[in-house]
Design a protein around this motif. Structure first.
Motif, short mmCIF file in Angstrom:
data_model
loop_
_atom_site.label_atom_id
_atom_site.label_comp_id
_atom_site.label_asym_id
_atom_site.label_seq_id
_atom_site.Cartn_x
_atom_site.Cartn_y
_atom_site.Cartn_z
N GLN A 453 0.81 -1.21 0.00
CA GLN A 453 0.00 0.00 0.00
C GLN A 453 0.85 1.27 0.00
OE1 GLN A 453 -3.31 -0.28 -0.51
NE2 GLN A 453 -3.21 1.94 -0.87
N ALA A 454 2.01 1.21 0.67
CA ALA A 454 2.89 2.39 0.70
C ALA A 454 3.37 2.74 -0.70
CB ALA A 454 4.07 2.15 1.62
N MET A 455 3.65 1.71 -1.53
CA MET A 455 4.12 1.96 -2.89
C MET A 455 3.01 2.59 -3.74
SD MET A 455 6.05 -0.69 -5.44
CE MET A 455 4.78 -1.92 -5.20
N VAL A 456 1.79 2.06 -3.59
CA VAL A 456 0.66 2.63 -4.31
C VAL A 456 0.41 4.07 -3.86
CG1 VAL A 456 -1.82 2.43 -4.75
CG2 VAL A 456 -0.38 0.37 -4.71
N THR A 457 0.50 4.30 -2.55
CA THR A 457 0.31 5.66 -2.02
C THR A 457 1.36 6.61 -2.56
OG1 THR A 457 -0.66 4.75 0.01
CG2 THR A 457 0.12 7.03 0.09
N ARG A 458 2.60 6.16 -2.66
CA ARG A 458 3.66 6.99 -3.21
C ARG A 458 3.33 7.42 -4.65
NH1 ARG A 458 7.04 11.04 -3.03
NH2 ARG A 458 8.60 10.91 -4.68
N LEU A 459 2.85 6.48 -5.44
CA LEU A 459 2.50 6.81 -6.83
C LEU A 459 1.31 7.77 -6.89
CD1 LEU A 459 2.94 3.26 -8.37
CD2 LEU A 459 4.37 5.26 -8.81
N LYS A 460 0.34 7.59 -5.97
CA LYS A 460 -0.79 8.52 -5.93
C LYS A 460 -0.34 9.93 -5.57
CE LYS A 460 -4.65 5.43 -4.74
NZ LYS A 460 -5.69 5.16 -3.73
N ILE A 461 0.60 10.03 -4.64
CA ILE A 461 1.12 11.34 -4.25
C ILE A 461 1.82 12.00 -5.44
CG2 ILE A 461 2.85 12.51 -2.82
CD1 ILE A 461 2.17 10.47 -0.61
N MET A 462 2.57 11.21 -6.21
CA MET A 462 3.31 11.76 -7.34
C MET A 462 2.38 12.31 -8.42
SD MET A 462 6.34 8.89 -7.62
CE MET A 462 7.25 9.64 -8.97
N CYS A 463 1.19 11.71 -8.56
CA CYS A 463 0.26 12.23 -9.60
C CYS A 463 -0.93 12.94 -8.98
CB CYS A 463 -0.19 11.12 -10.54
SG CYS A 463 -0.85 9.67 -9.76
N ASP A 464 -0.80 13.30 -7.69
CA ASP A 464 -1.77 14.17 -7.03
C ASP A 464 -3.18 13.56 -7.02
OD1 ASP A 464 -2.36 16.42 -5.57
OD2 ASP A 464 -2.88 17.64 -7.30
N LEU A 465 -3.27 12.27 -6.67
CA LEU A 465 -4.56 11.61 -6.52
C LEU A 465 -4.95 11.56 -5.05
CD1 LEU A 465 -4.21 8.61 -9.03
CD2 LEU A 465 -5.19 10.87 -9.42
N ASP A 466 -6.18 11.18 -4.78
CA ASP A 466 -6.70 11.09 -3.42
C ASP A 466 -6.23 9.78 -2.80
OD1 ASP A 466 -8.09 11.08 -1.07
OD2 ASP A 466 -10.09 11.23 -1.96
N ILE A 467 -5.33 9.86 -1.81
CA ILE A 467 -4.77 8.64 -1.22
C ILE A 467 -5.76 7.92 -0.33
CG2 ILE A 467 -2.42 9.57 -1.33
CD1 ILE A 467 -2.57 10.02 1.69
N SER A 468 -6.83 8.61 0.08
CA SER A 468 -7.82 7.98 0.96
C SER A 468 -8.87 7.21 0.18
CB SER A 468 -8.50 9.04 1.83
OG SER A 468 -9.23 9.95 1.03
N GLU A 469 -8.95 7.45 -1.13
CA GLU A 469 -9.95 6.77 -1.96
C GLU A 469 -9.34 5.49 -2.54
OE1 GLU A 469 -12.80 5.36 -3.14
OE2 GLU A 469 -13.45 7.46 -2.88
N ARG A 470 -9.88 4.30 -2.05
CA ARG A 470 -9.35 3.02 -2.51
C ARG A 470 -10.44 2.15 -3.12
NH1 ARG A 470 -6.10 1.34 2.90
NH2 ARG A 470 -5.45 3.43 3.48
N ARG A 471 -11.66 2.67 -3.21
CA ARG A 471 -12.77 1.86 -3.73
C ARG A 471 -13.15 2.22 -5.15
NH1 ARG A 471 -17.10 3.02 0.85
NH2 ARG A 471 -16.29 5.11 0.40
N LYS A 472 -12.69 3.36 -5.66
CA LYS A 472 -13.02 3.79 -7.00
C LYS A 472 -11.75 3.91 -7.85
CE LYS A 472 -17.03 6.62 -5.66
NZ LYS A 472 -17.59 8.00 -5.68
N PRO A 473 -11.87 3.65 -9.13
CA PRO A 473 -10.71 3.88 -10.01
C PRO A 473 -10.37 5.37 -10.09
CG PRO A 473 -12.37 2.48 -11.08
CD PRO A 473 -13.01 3.05 -9.85
N GLN A 474 -9.09 5.66 -10.22
CA GLN A 474 -8.63 7.04 -10.40
C GLN A 474 -7.60 7.07 -11.51
OE1 GLN A 474 -7.98 9.49 -6.70
NE2 GLN A 474 -7.90 7.49 -5.70
N ASP A 475 -7.43 8.24 -12.13
CA ASP A 475 -6.39 8.37 -13.15
C ASP A 475 -5.75 9.75 -13.03
OD1 ASP A 475 -7.67 10.25 -15.42
OD2 ASP A 475 -9.21 8.90 -14.66
#
Length: 706
Positions: A453-475
């Motif tokens: 999860q930390a790796m996924v969170t790191r990638l979300k931070i890099m592309c400015d996505l919502d790190i708390s949202e894990r139930r919906k797809p994001q791009d």
């Protein structure tokens, strides 16, 4: 040493055309009054100043400094003559050579005192800029004893008017005086000339110090940056000479030989460099942090080429770490990069520590540690999926995890990967990472479950996505230049999957060059008919095929064939992956309301010859393409169909009038499968492409193939 800057002929030296034009522009502008020269003249002045300082450094001794550079200095400052004085051994006088015949000269010796202009500059260590040396009142205001020796003019018949005199200082140590005589414009020397003389004196100070050291060394030992190692007892003189010889014979840097063969530490080399360049030594600091304000706008390649790194702002000014402070200062690039900063504090460092700092601030390059080594360094405690967002964000910012994620992206780019697939598994199973190379997925590495999860969170931070949202797809998108050494973008999609985990797929959007039409693998017959079809002045041409079949690649190859100076080509793409000089390319941004239909309407008002639309998915876009082709434009686009006949059905399904598009349609090319491997030599969309038979292209239109 006295020289007449206009009297000596010089041998012609070949220079590139651009350099000659630049030099000619400088000397023509120099004839104008200062208020009419403009800003461009200042840039040309400093460029000529850089050439003069380079020539000074190329000289071997003091006589050469005068013979080889005096005319250049006079031209630079628009002066008639110059005199260069050096301090004598007992530091009581300054001495210059005066020519008395073709092959003879005598020493002109002046005491360091206020009784002469050059003597006063040496005595006070201050610059003099005089509009008229015969103005005794002005001279007395500077110092009661100051006067100009008019007898020299009387004997020679030469009339001295303006004079710019500056001490040659290395810190507080006086090495000589530079005396510039008579401005050819018959005006006082301006602020630009004063600044130029100040820079020349700094360069001359270093040059004179080095050459006097060399001349006074009984063993005729050449002054080097590493002499301080001998003075400090780190190595002997014999060892240094051996090191210099080994470096020359092996083609290695002297510093590299010192570290590898003589076990000298970089922290021991640093003080020697500081002594040589006369600036403080800046060692490597492992606690230094990247600043987006300082380092964000600067590319890694630019830093490596220039040889300097901005570190931090201090009371002394912006600290600049460099391996050659004198060259960096002389190039005057730093003030141009940071125009709002007035003070700069230059620091010298070793090449090893410079590269360490570069990797620290811009990320390790391709030569960094292996992915397995980085995995071994990731030794933190387990991170469960149930941790709160703050804990995950903290873990995602962990230095080793940041390096690992950067390394994955850098390796993918260098391996010509088109897509990176991160596939977590539930429970304690490892997370798999796979690369798509030439259309096939290949395993890359497996990551321990507790970093999932930390790796996924790191990638979300890099592309400015919502790190708390894990139930919906994001791009989103990652602009990797902010985090590493590559200037690339990645399109990121996160998709929740079974077991409460999130998959991440990243597509590398690296700009590439178009493939020439002759290298697409078409048969000679097909290629000839294709070129004839797309060479018509107007009409509609579609490239069809499934995702990844090479539609965009084929279109850009066709545009490369049609791209001529007399043709205006507009393209609308999402994303712009292949760039060509001469094309005007527009990036689609649906979040900002910029879609294909909107851009198409804008293109029709922008006098196009050829229009390329990346996708024709809706009725409005297709309708505008048909209308544009009927009104004298050549339109290219793509359709997501599996064969050429299906494209006709798709157009009719979108509500197009078959009578209209029958008149407009030139042809359709169907790519039945992915292009074969090896066709495309660069990362991006081309390397997703698989096999394609030599006769895969088919056209439908009024002219059917036999």
């Amino acid at each position: 040493m006295t020289s007449d800057g206009c009297a000596r002929d010089r041998s012609l030296i070949y220079e590139p055309q651009g350099e000659r034009n630049s030099e000619q522009a400088f000397f023509e502008t120099q004839k104008l009054p200062p208020e009419k020269r403009g800003i461009t003249f200042e840039a040309l002045f400093y460029k000529q100043l850089h050439h003069v300082t380079a020539r000074i450094h190329d000289t071997e001794n003091l006589d050469q400094i005068m013979l080889d550079t005096s005319q250049d200095i006079c031209k630079l400052l628009n002066a008639d003559r110059l005199t260069l004085y050096t301090v004598n051994e007992d530091h009581t006088s300054i001495v210059s050579k005066v020519k008395t015949g073709l092959n003879s000269s005598r020493d002109l010796k002046l005491p360091i005192s206020p009784q002469s202009l050059a003597g006063y500059a040496a005595f006070s260590k201050q610059q003099l800029n005089l509009a008229d040396v015969y103005d005794d009142d002005t001279l007395k205001q500077i110092h009661p004893s100051l006067n100009f020796l008019k007898e020299v003019d009387k004997r020679s018949g030469y009339r001295t008017r303006q004079m710019l005199v500056a001490p040659i200082l290395d810190g507080d140590v006086l090495h000589g005086v530079l005396q510039i005589i008579n401005n050819k414009s018959n005006q006082p020397f301006g602020a630009l000339e004063v600044e130029g003389v100040a820079q020349l004196c700094k360069t001359l100070a270093t040059a004179i110090r080095q050459r006097m050291q060399r001349a006074s060394d009984a063993a005729r030992h050449k002054a080097t940056k590493f002499d301080g190692l001998v003075a400090d007892g780190v190595i002997s003189q014999t060892e240094l000479e051996q090191c210099l010889a080994d470096a020359r014979s092996d083609g290695h840097a002297v510093e590299q030989v010192l570290i590898s063969q003589f076990k000298v530490k970089p922290t021991q080399i640093g003080p020697s460099l500081a002594r040589f360049f006369g600036v403080p030594y800046e060692p490597f600091n492992d606690g230094r942090i990247r600043s987006e304000g300082l380092h964000g706008p600067l590319k890694r390649e630019f830093i490596e080429e220039q040889g300097w790194i901005p570190l931090e702002e201090s009371p002394e000014g912006l600290v600049i770490m460099c391996v050659d402070p004198e060259a960096v200062r002389g190039a005057r690039v730093v003030p141009q990069v940071f125009p709002r900063i007035n003070k700069f504090a230059y620091r010298v460092t070793t090449l090893t520590e410079f590269e360490q700092t570069l990797s620290q601030l811009y990320g390790a390059g391709s030569e960094g540690g292996s992915i397995d080594q980085l995995l071994a360094d990731m030794d933190g405690g387990p991170i469960d999926d149930g941790f709160n967002d703050d804990s995950l964000e903290s873990a995602a910012a962990d230095n080793e995890l940041v390096k690992f994620v950067n390394k994955v992206i850098i390796d993918a780019y260098h391996q010509k990967v088109s897509d990176i697939h991160i596939e977590p598994m539930p429970g304690k199973l490892k997370t798999g990472i796979r690369f798509r190379i030439d259309g096939s997925l290949v395993p890359y590495v497996e990551v321990p479950a507790h970093f999932r999860q930390a790796m996924v969170t790191r990638l979300k931070i890099m592309c400015d996505l919502d790190i708390s949202e894990r139930r919906k797809p994001q791009d989103g998108k990652i602009k990797f230049k902010k985090y590493g050494p590559l200037d690339i973008e990645l399109r990121v999609a996160t998709i929740p999957s079974a077991g409460g985990v999130e998959d991440v797929v990243m597509r590398i959007l690296a700009a590439g060059e178009p493939i020439p039409l002759e290298k697409l693998g078409l048969t000679p017959h097909n290629r000839k008919r294709l070129e004839a079809t797309v060479s018509k002045p107007y009409g509609l041409f579609y490239v069809c095929g499934p995702t990844g079949s090479g539609k965009t690649t084929t279109l850009h190859s066709i545009l490369k064939f049609l791209n001529k100076p007399d043709t205006k080509i507009w393209t609308a793409e999402d994303p712009v992956e292949i760039t060509q000089k001469g094309l005007r390319q527009v990036q689609i941004n649906r979040k900002a309301g910029i879609d294909f239909a909107l851009v198409m309407r804008a293109f029709l008002r922008a006098d196009p010859d050829i229009i390329m639309v990346g996708e024709s998915r809706d009725k409005e876009t297709v309708s505008m393409g048909v209308e544009a082709s009927l009104t004298g434009h050549l339109v290219f686009s793509t359709l997501h169909t599996n064969s050429a006949p299906e494209s006709i059905t798709r157009l009719m399904d979108m509500g197009m009038d078959p009578f209209n598009f029958a008149d407009a349609l030139l042809g359709t090319e169907a790519l039945r499968d992915r292009i074969r491997r090896g066709v495309a030599p660069f990362p991006g969309v081309e390397n997703r492409l698989r096999r394609r038979g030599p006769d895969a292209g088919r056209w439908m239109g009024r002219d059917l193939w036999p």
